[in-house]
Design a protein around this motif. Structure first.
Motif, mmCIF file in Angstrom:
data_model
loop_
_atom_site.group_PDB
_atom_site.id
_atom_site.type_symbol
_atom_site.label_atom_id
_atom_site.label_comp_id
_atom_site.label_asym_id
_atom_site.label_seq_id
_atom_site.Cartn_x
_atom_site.Cartn_y
_atom_site.Cartn_z
ATOM 1 N N PRO A 160 -14.571 -29.602 13.093
ATOM 2 C CA PRO A 160 -13.257 -29.339 13.709
ATOM 3 C C PRO A 160 -12.213 -30.380 13.334
ATOM 4 O O PRO A 160 -11.035 -30.058 13.170
ATOM 5 C CB PRO A 160 -13.559 -29.361 15.215
ATOM 6 C CG PRO A 160 -14.844 -30.102 15.353
ATOM 7 C CD PRO A 160 -15.613 -29.816 14.107
ATOM 8 N N SER A 161 -12.648 -31.634 13.198
ATOM 9 C CA SER A 161 -11.717 -32.688 12.804
ATOM 10 C C SER A 161 -11.147 -32.421 11.415
ATOM 11 O O SER A 161 -9.947 -32.611 11.171
ATOM 12 C CB SER A 161 -12.427 -34.047 12.821
ATOM 13 O OG SER A 161 -11.555 -35.074 12.397
ATOM 14 N N ALA A 162 -11.990 -31.952 10.488
ATOM 15 C CA ALA A 162 -11.542 -31.651 9.130
ATOM 16 C C ALA A 162 -10.526 -30.521 9.131
ATOM 17 O O ALA A 162 -9.498 -30.588 8.439
ATOM 18 C CB ALA A 162 -12.741 -31.289 8.257
ATOM 19 N N ILE A 163 -10.792 -29.469 9.900
ATOM 20 C CA ILE A 163 -9.886 -28.319 9.947
ATOM 21 C C ILE A 163 -8.531 -28.721 10.541
ATOM 22 O O ILE A 163 -7.469 -28.388 10.005
ATOM 23 C CB ILE A 163 -10.513 -27.179 10.768
ATOM 24 C CG1 ILE A 163 -11.761 -26.647 10.066
ATOM 25 C CG2 ILE A 163 -9.501 -26.053 10.982
ATOM 26 C CD1 ILE A 163 -12.561 -25.650 10.885
ATOM 27 N N ILE A 164 -8.569 -29.457 11.645
ATOM 28 C CA ILE A 164 -7.334 -29.874 12.314
ATOM 29 C C ILE A 164 -6.508 -30.784 11.409
ATOM 30 O O ILE A 164 -5.297 -30.606 11.254
ATOM 31 C CB ILE A 164 -7.650 -30.576 13.644
ATOM 32 C CG1 ILE A 164 -8.240 -29.571 14.636
ATOM 33 C CG2 ILE A 164 -6.401 -31.229 14.228
ATOM 34 C CD1 ILE A 164 -8.801 -30.207 15.902
ATOM 35 N N CYS A 165 -7.166 -31.763 10.790
ATOM 36 C CA CYS A 165 -6.443 -32.718 9.936
ATOM 37 C C CYS A 165 -5.942 -32.065 8.651
ATOM 38 O O CYS A 165 -4.893 -32.449 8.132
ATOM 39 C CB CYS A 165 -7.330 -33.914 9.619
ATOM 40 S SG CYS A 165 -7.608 -34.999 11.033
ATOM 41 N N LEU A 199 -14.002 -37.755 7.426
ATOM 42 C CA LEU A 199 -14.434 -39.150 7.354
ATOM 43 C C LEU A 199 -14.086 -39.913 8.624
ATOM 44 O O LEU A 199 -14.850 -40.776 9.068
ATOM 45 C CB LEU A 199 -13.799 -39.829 6.133
ATOM 46 C CG LEU A 199 -14.291 -39.341 4.763
ATOM 47 C CD1 LEU A 199 -13.537 -40.033 3.643
ATOM 48 C CD2 LEU A 199 -15.797 -39.564 4.612
ATOM 49 N N LEU A 200 -12.933 -39.613 9.214
ATOM 50 C CA LEU A 200 -12.568 -40.262 10.475
ATOM 51 C C LEU A 200 -13.589 -39.922 11.566
ATOM 52 O O LEU A 200 -14.012 -40.797 12.323
ATOM 53 C CB LEU A 200 -11.171 -39.814 10.914
ATOM 54 C CG LEU A 200 -9.986 -40.429 10.179
ATOM 55 C CD1 LEU A 200 -8.683 -39.779 10.636
ATOM 56 C CD2 LEU A 200 -9.922 -41.938 10.404
ATOM 57 N N ALA A 201 -13.979 -38.648 11.622
ATOM 58 C CA ALA A 201 -14.948 -38.229 12.631
ATOM 59 C C ALA A 201 -16.308 -38.873 12.401
ATOM 60 O O ALA A 201 -16.958 -39.344 13.334
ATOM 61 C CB ALA A 201 -15.071 -36.704 12.627
ATOM 62 N N VAL A 202 -16.742 -38.896 11.138
ATOM 63 C CA VAL A 202 -18.032 -39.505 10.807
ATOM 64 C C VAL A 202 -17.999 -41.007 11.094
ATOM 65 O O VAL A 202 -18.969 -41.569 11.617
ATOM 66 C CB VAL A 202 -18.384 -39.247 9.322
ATOM 67 C CG1 VAL A 202 -19.599 -40.070 8.905
ATOM 68 C CG2 VAL A 202 -18.670 -37.762 9.099
ATOM 69 N N GLY A 203 -16.883 -41.647 10.757
ATOM 70 C CA GLY A 203 -16.760 -43.076 11.031
ATOM 71 C C GLY A 203 -16.781 -43.372 12.516
ATOM 72 O O GLY A 203 -17.435 -44.333 12.964
ATOM 73 N N PHE A 204 -16.088 -42.562 13.292
ATOM 74 C CA PHE A 204 -16.084 -42.722 14.748
ATOM 75 C C PHE A 204 -17.491 -42.545 15.307
ATOM 76 O O PHE A 204 -17.942 -43.319 16.165
ATOM 77 C CB PHE A 204 -15.137 -41.697 15.381
ATOM 78 C CG PHE A 204 -15.213 -41.641 16.885
ATOM 79 C CD1 PHE A 204 -14.535 -42.568 17.663
ATOM 80 C CD2 PHE A 204 -15.962 -40.658 17.526
ATOM 81 C CE1 PHE A 204 -14.619 -42.525 19.055
ATOM 82 C CE2 PHE A 204 -16.049 -40.604 18.902
ATOM 83 C CZ PHE A 204 -15.374 -41.538 19.672
ATOM 84 N N TYR A 205 -18.180 -41.533 14.804
ATOM 85 C CA TYR A 205 -19.543 -41.270 15.278
ATOM 86 C C TYR A 205 -20.474 -42.424 14.913
ATOM 87 O O TYR A 205 -21.298 -42.859 15.718
ATOM 88 C CB TYR A 205 -20.057 -39.970 14.659
ATOM 89 C CG TYR A 205 -21.467 -39.625 15.076
ATOM 90 C CD1 TYR A 205 -21.729 -39.122 16.346
ATOM 91 C CD2 TYR A 205 -22.536 -39.813 14.205
ATOM 92 C CE1 TYR A 205 -23.028 -38.812 16.749
ATOM 93 C CE2 TYR A 205 -23.833 -39.504 14.585
ATOM 94 C CZ TYR A 205 -24.071 -39.000 15.856
ATOM 95 O OH TYR A 205 -25.351 -38.706 16.246
ATOM 96 N N GLY A 206 -20.332 -42.934 13.666
ATOM 97 C CA GLY A 206 -21.173 -44.042 13.227
ATOM 98 C C GLY A 206 -20.968 -45.289 14.072
ATOM 99 O O GLY A 206 -21.926 -45.976 14.427
#
Length: 286
Positions: free
Chosen positions: A69-74, A112-119
């Motif tokens: 969802p982050s990818a689609i929104i961004c 990448l922002l979402a993955v980084g936040f999750y990491g």
């Protein structure tokens, strides 16, 4: 909704319908199906390789639930921002993503922002997660570009080269969708091999992705006729982003190799990711 796409010099022509089928009165487009196939194959590959990077499939699936969802929104935000002259006059169209208007770089940034936040939340190696994501991105981008072929869009300027492509009798144009698809395929093969044989530090595959994709996109974007521009400057947004990401990738790669770091973040913090690396090493040995 049909497009006649041909490669005259090769004697090849095909008529394609943008609509694959109707489901309960709703038209299902090939573009969406192709994107979904690319996503599924990328997820399948990553699920098979995730253990090589010290992670589990549970972590992968959780990260994907945030990244998608982050990818689609961004991707939508990126497009709207650079087409603000139009959307400022038609604000109701901002959310009308079904009418088209997304940008791949926005999607990459969002993922990448979402993955980084999750990491960071899970206290795992962020550069390591980016390495896995980079491989998946190349698969998705390679396949996804064929959606542009079906739509007869995202082509380049007029050319009389062997691969010149006509769309509904107009052209021939540079088939930039094909250039980028092949470029991403070659990049994926190279990065797959590197990740298997010459993986020296966490973040290496991600930096390689920045360099490879950035170099190719900078060249290909210069051929396209549908680029987003920075106001009236004549500067193509994606070309600028591609060049900057490529240069940054090269600089960071050189620094990482010179300093012989174990993870990209050790360039700014000598002890970065130490805990994550130790814990993941124990998990692999268990």
């Amino acid at each position: 909704m049909e497009n006649v796409i041909a490669f005259p010099a090769l004697g090849f022509s095909v008529t394609v319908n943008r609509v694959a089928f109707n489901l309960f009165g709703k038209e299902i487009y090939w573009y969406g199906i192709i994107i979904a196939v690319g996503f599924a194959l990328a997820l399948f590959y990553c699920s098979k390789r995730i253990g090589d990077f010290g992670f589990t499939n549970d972590l992968l699936y959780d990260a994907v639930l945030l990244a998608l969802p982050s990818a689609i929104i961004c991707a939508r935000i990126y497009y709207v921002v650079w087409e603000w002259d139009y959307y400022s006059q038609h604000p109701s169209d901002i959310i009308a993503i079904w009418n088209g208007g997304i940008a791949i770089y926005g999607g990459v940034i969002g993922a990448l922002l979402a993955v980084g936040f999750y990491g960071k939340h899970k206290k795992i190696s962020i550069p390591g997660t980016f390495d896995v994501a980079a491989l998946g991105l190349l698969i998705g981008q390679c396949i996804g570009r064929w959606g542009n072929f079906i739509n007869g869009e995202a082509h380049g300027t007029v050319t009389h080269a062997l691969l010149g492509m006509t769309v509904n009798g107009e052209g021939p144009f540079h088939p930039t969708f094909l250039y980028e698809s092949v470029w991403n395929l070659v990049g994926f093969i190279l990065l797959h091999i590197i990740s298997k044989k010459w993986y020296h530090f966490r973040g290496q595959i991600f930096l390689s992705y920045l360099i490879w994709y950035g170099a190719g996109r900078a060249w290909i974007e210069g051929l396209r006729t549908d680029s987003l521009y920075i106001g009236a400057t004549g500067i193509r947004v994606s070309q600028m982003v591609a060049i900057v990401s490529c240069v940054v990738g090269i600089v960071l790669m050189v620094l990482c190799c010179k300093r012989k770091v174990k993870t990209l973040t050790q360039l700014v913090n000598q002890h970065a990711d130490a805990r994550a690396i130790r814990e993941q090493a124990k998990e692999r040995q268990a």
